[in-house]
Structure formats: structure tokens, C-alpha cells
Design an enzyme around this catalytic site. Structure first.
Site, PDB file in Angstrom:
ATOM      1  NE  ARG A 130     -43.730  34.267 102.968  1.00 24.18           N
ATOM      2  CZ  ARG A 130     -42.610  34.689 102.389  1.00 24.18           C
ATOM      3  NH1 ARG A 130     -41.448  34.154 102.723  1.00 24.18           N
ATOM      4  NH2 ARG A 130     -42.648  35.635 101.475  1.00 24.18           N
TER       5      ARG A 130
ATOM      6  CG  ASP B 158     -50.113  42.965 103.860  1.00 25.41           C
ATOM      7  OD1 ASP B 158     -49.971  43.074 105.093  1.00 25.41           O
ATOM      8  OD2 ASP B 158     -49.220  42.566 103.106  1.00 25.41           O
TER       9      ASP B 158
ATOM     10  CG  ASP C 256     -51.893  40.879  99.964  1.00 22.05           C
ATOM     11  OD1 ASP C 256     -51.369  40.333  98.977  1.00 22.05           O
ATOM     12  OD2 ASP C 256     -51.375  40.872 101.093  1.00 22.05           O
TER      13      ASP C 256
ATOM     14  CD  GLU D 187     -49.465  39.371 104.629  1.00 25.22           C
ATOM     15  OE1 GLU D 187     -50.116  39.320 103.572  1.00 25.22           O
ATOM     16  OE2 GLU D 187     -48.353  39.942 104.714  1.00 25.22           O
TER      17      GLU D 187
ATOM     18  CE  LYS E  95     -47.863  45.314 102.266  1.00 25.66           C
ATOM     19  NZ  LYS E  95     -46.757  44.721 101.504  1.00 25.66           N
TER      20      LYS E  95
ATOM     21  CE  LYS F 187     -51.391  37.332 100.763  1.00 25.54           C
ATOM     22  NZ  LYS F 187     -50.170  37.988 100.235  1.00 25.54           N
TER      23      LYS F 187
END
Length: 475
Positions: A327, A246, A264, A325, A253, A241
Site C-alpha cells: 500500500r 517481499d 508479490d 509495504e 516474514k 503493485k
């Protein structure tokens, strides 16, 4: 990104290498009791006077004697821990000793020497490229008698440092284009092939969810594809990933949750570090590394809660939360990976906070339906001292991702089993019979500890390398 363990881990070229070095005698509890039985009375008295016990990282300098050479006693703690050998006691020893040269005294198995070298080397790791005045780095050198152990320790340290450096890099210098640049530099150093699918080409080549997550960023989304090794070798595919930052998207967030989101892309860092380790040992595999690299940003064209996206596999996904996001970018990459039917498929992702709630920051979660693979990981984790814990792919929890208008939702309303439902989502994009494991990693050290400064951290990397090495080099 140039950490080199070479200066602090020396080879034993000949006996002259020991002339200016101090001896280290490493002892666990049983070894300490044995040593006491053979030590001179003066040494036993010195140990008692200083109340030395072989706790992990304990250090005691013994004065020289005519019948007993000067030596530094160091503690390794209790032997036979369920967590396996531990390099971090050696990191603590390295930090406690003054600069100089040292050698391991007495017989020590190769694996133990490798652990000593790894902990010793990582005690010297620092991330400071942005400091104008970089502090002095006192050098402590350790002679590793076993050449193979020294090389393995140096290669492990190199791979771990690569992961740490990438995760530590701030997002303004590690957006998708920057991650591509790093991947291209590594591919060139590996003599590997690399292709990158970028921007609107993701739609043209059927990677719609990668494009949807990354399209709001000024730095275009992309899918990085690296290939190395003989085409005739068993296929090993690593997927990481690469969400370089993010924000949470439109489901934004809070500031506290966004502070560490440069990490991330920790899954991408892990697969690059693991690839480095595999290539350094020239393992007989056809290696493929896939990194969907995006920034989950906010703009007028950002994907929205309630949107329905198509995926490469053809499944439709209702967006329950734009902050789920990871996944989404992984599912297209995993579906593509399965099209080649690799012998082994591994993915790494900083996927859920739920895994941290379940297992804490130090213990990555392993998900796999392959019990033999899980068993090999359990053994490797103990043998390498690189911990992980298996969580179940509990199919009944897929109902938490039900959608009345799409094949699946990327996030549901239930507060339960978040790490499991995320792994189950990914499993929907894995072909039946595919040998696959998913690692939900934190990729971050919460606080500074010997050999592990606060910041980016590699998790399950050494255990994964051992599993891969055993799988493809077993006699």
C-alpha cells in the site's frame, strides 16, 4: 514469454480443413436431452452402455454409423450457472483427448466458441524455461469456425500467459531492473512511450514512499510509466503493485510466508497483461500503465516500524508494520495517477492475506465506491466466466488505521477486516470524484487443474477487459 495459441487454434479456411479432423459435439444437460431425441438408436444404446452424462469435461467417442457421422460427445455441465460460461471444461477435454485435429460440430454462439478456444489453448500452457530437458508437448488442434471468436481466444490466452510467465519467474530473474527490462520490451512491441524514474530520482520527483520501501535493495526502486494511444482519447490508467520480492522488511516474514513472495509483483503482471489485451484490440483509449517496482529487502538503510514517512499527496504515514509495504508503493503511484484525472483508474495488487481468508485463493476482491462500475463488473464477471466479488469500502474501519502522531498508519493492531482497511488506506490517496476500482488478487493457482497449472494466474483480467471494451466502444 512466447506462448502462442496459434498452433492449437485453427481457422476454418474451407471445407477441406475438416477432412482429417474429428467432430466434437459439446452438450450441456438440456442439449444432451435434445440430442438423445434425434440420435440413432445405436448411438443412444452406446451412450447408455458407457453411462455417459454431460458432466463438465466428460468425453465419449461414438462409433460411426451409415446415417450418423463419427463424433466425440463432450460434456459442459449444467447450463445457466451463476458463475457464467466456463472455459475450463474445454481445457479438461483437450487434456483427455489424444493429439490430433478436432472441430466443433453443430451451432455454437460466438461467445461459447471463444470460451472453448480459450480453455483449449490454455490446456497447452506450460512454464518450463528452466528445465534442461523440456518434456514433449502433444498438440491437440481445434478448429474455431467463428473467426472473431478464435482471435479473441488467442488474445485472451496471450494476455493470461504473459501474467503467468511474469509471476512464475523467480525473483533472481525478476527484480525491479528485470521488470523494467520486460516493460521496455513490451512498450517497444506496442509502439508505446516509456519513462522510468529510478533510485534517488524518486526523492527528487516526490515519490518518497516508493523510495523508502525499495531503498534497502541492491536493485534500486523505480517507477515505470508507459503511455499508449491517442492523447485525445479517454484516459485509462492502470496501476500495478510491483514488489518483486517481499521479505517483509524488518518485520520479517517466516520462511513459510516468504516462499511464494516472488509473486508479490502479481499486480504489475496483471496490468501488463491487461494492457497487452487492450492494445491487441486497439481500443480507443489513452492508456497509461504505472508500476512502482521495488524489492522489500533488509539492510542498514531499511525503513523501520515506527518511522513516519511523507507521501506524494502530503499525508504522513506511521509505519505500523514494514510488511504492509504494498500500500505504501501504491499510494504514491495512485496519487500521481489522480493528478491527470483519468476517466477510469484501476489498480491490481497482491495486497492482503485477509482477502484470501475472506474469499479463498480463486476469487479476487473488488473494491469501488462507484456502484455503476461495480455493476458493470458483476455483469462482466458472469459473461466472461472470470469471477470476482465486491467487498465494501466501509469507512468506519478507517479508525483501525488511526495514528496519534501521523495522518494515517499503514497498519493497525486490529486483526479484523484486513482487506477492507488496506483498500481504505489506498482510498485516502484517491481524489474525490475519481472513478476508481481496486483489485486484491492472489495471482496464484494453489494446485494444478485443467488449463491452470500450479503457479502464476491471471484474475479479473478478462472481466476487466470486457468492462473497458464496453465502456469505450459502446455504440
Amino acid at each position: 514469454m512466447t506462448f502462442d495459441a496459434g498452433p492449437c487454434l485453427l481457422a476454418k479456411a474451407d471445407d477441406r480443413a475438416f477432412e482429417d479432423c474429428l467432430a466434437i459435439r459439446a452438450l450441456d444437460q438440456a442439449g444432451f436431452e435434445q440430442w438423445l431425441q434425434t440420435a440413432p438408436p445405436s448411438s443412444r444404446a452406446w451412450v447408455e452402455r458407457h453411462q455417459f452424462r454431460p458432466q463438465k469435461g466428460a468425453v465419449l467417442m461414438l462409433p460411426g454409423a451409415t446415417d450418423f457421422a463419427p463424433v466425440i460427445l463432450v460434456g459442459l455441465g449444467e447450463a445457466g450457472s451463476l458463475q457464467g460460461p466456463d472455459p475450463w471444461g474445454w481445457a479438461l477435454v483437450a487434456e483427455r483427448l489424444p493429439p490430433g485435429c478436432y472441430f466443433i460440430d453443430g451451432d455454437m454462439p460466438s461467445q461459447a466458441q471463444m470460451m472453448a478456444g480459450l480453455g483449449w489453448a490454455l490446456a497447452h500452457y506450460r512454464y518450463d524455461p528452466y528445465l534442461q530437458n523440456q518434456p514433449d508437448r502433444p498438440l491437440r488442434q481445434l478448429i474455431i469456425p467463428d473467426a472473431g471468436a478464435r482471435i479473441a481466444a488467442m488474445r485472451d490466452a496471450k494476455a493470461i500467459a504473459l501474467v503467468r510467465d511474469l509471476v512464475n519467474s523467480p525473483a533472481n530473474d525478476m527484480l525491479p531492473g528485470d521488470l523494467e527490462r520486460v516493460a521496455r520490451d513490451l512498450a517497444q512491441s506496442w509502439s508505446a512511450d516509456i519513462e522510468v524514474i529510478c533510485g534517488e530520482q524518486l526523492l527528487a520527483q516526490n515519490f518518497p514512499t516508493i523510495h523508502a520501501v525499495g531503498r534497502a535493495s541492491s536493485d534500486a526502486p523505480r517507477l515505470i510509466d508507459i503511455r499508449w494511444g491517442s492523447p485525445d482519447a479517454p484516459r485509462l490508467t492502470l496501476v500495478g503493485k510491483g514488489v518483486c520480492f517481499d521479505s517483509g522488511g524488518l518485520d520479517i516474514k517466516p520462511a513459510s510466508g516468504m516462499r511464494l513472495m516472488k509473486k508479490d509483483m502479481g499486480g504489475a503482471a496483471h496490468v501488463l497483461g491487461l494492457a497487452q489485451r487492450i492494445i491487441d484490440d486497439d481500443l480507443p483509449v489513452r492508456l497509461r500503465v504505472l508500476i512502482p517496482a521495488v524489492e522489500n529487502a533488509i539492510a542498514g538503510n531499511a525503513f523501520r516500524p515506527g518511522d513516519i514517512l511523507r507521501t506524494r499527496k502530503g499525508l504522513s504515514v506511521e509505519i505500523g508494520n514494514t510488511d504492509a509495504e504494498g500500500r505504501l508503493v501504491l499510494c504514491d503511484a495512485l496519487a500521481w495517477a489522480c493528478e491527470e484525472k483519468p476517466d477510469l483508474l484501476l489498480d491490481f495488487a497482491t495486497l492482503t492475506g485477509a482477502a484470501r481468508v475472506a474469499l479463498g485463493p480463486d476469487l479476487p476482491a473488488l473494491f469501488t465506491a462507484d456502484h455503476a462500475l461495480a455493476e458493470s463488473y458483476a455483469k462482466a464477471a458472469i459473461h466472461t466466466g472470470d469471477p470476482l466479488w465486491r467487498l465494501p469500502l466501509w469507512d468506519a474501519y478507517l479508525e483501525y488505521l488511526d495514528s496519534p502522531i501521523a495522518d494515517i498508519a499503514n497498519a493497525g493492531d486490529s486483526p479484523f477486516a484486513g482487506a477492507i482497511t488496506a483498500a481504505l488506506y489506498l482510498s485516502r490517496f484517491i481524489e474525490k470524484g475519481q472513478c476508481w476500482a481496486h483489485f486484491d488478487v492472489y495471482a496464484w493457482a494453489q494446485k494444478p487443474r485443467p488449463g491452470r497449472p500450479m503457479g502464476g494466474e491471471a484474475m479479473a483480467l478478462r472481466a476487466s477487459f470486457e468492462v473497458i471494451k464496453n465502456r469505450y466502444t459502446a455504440s
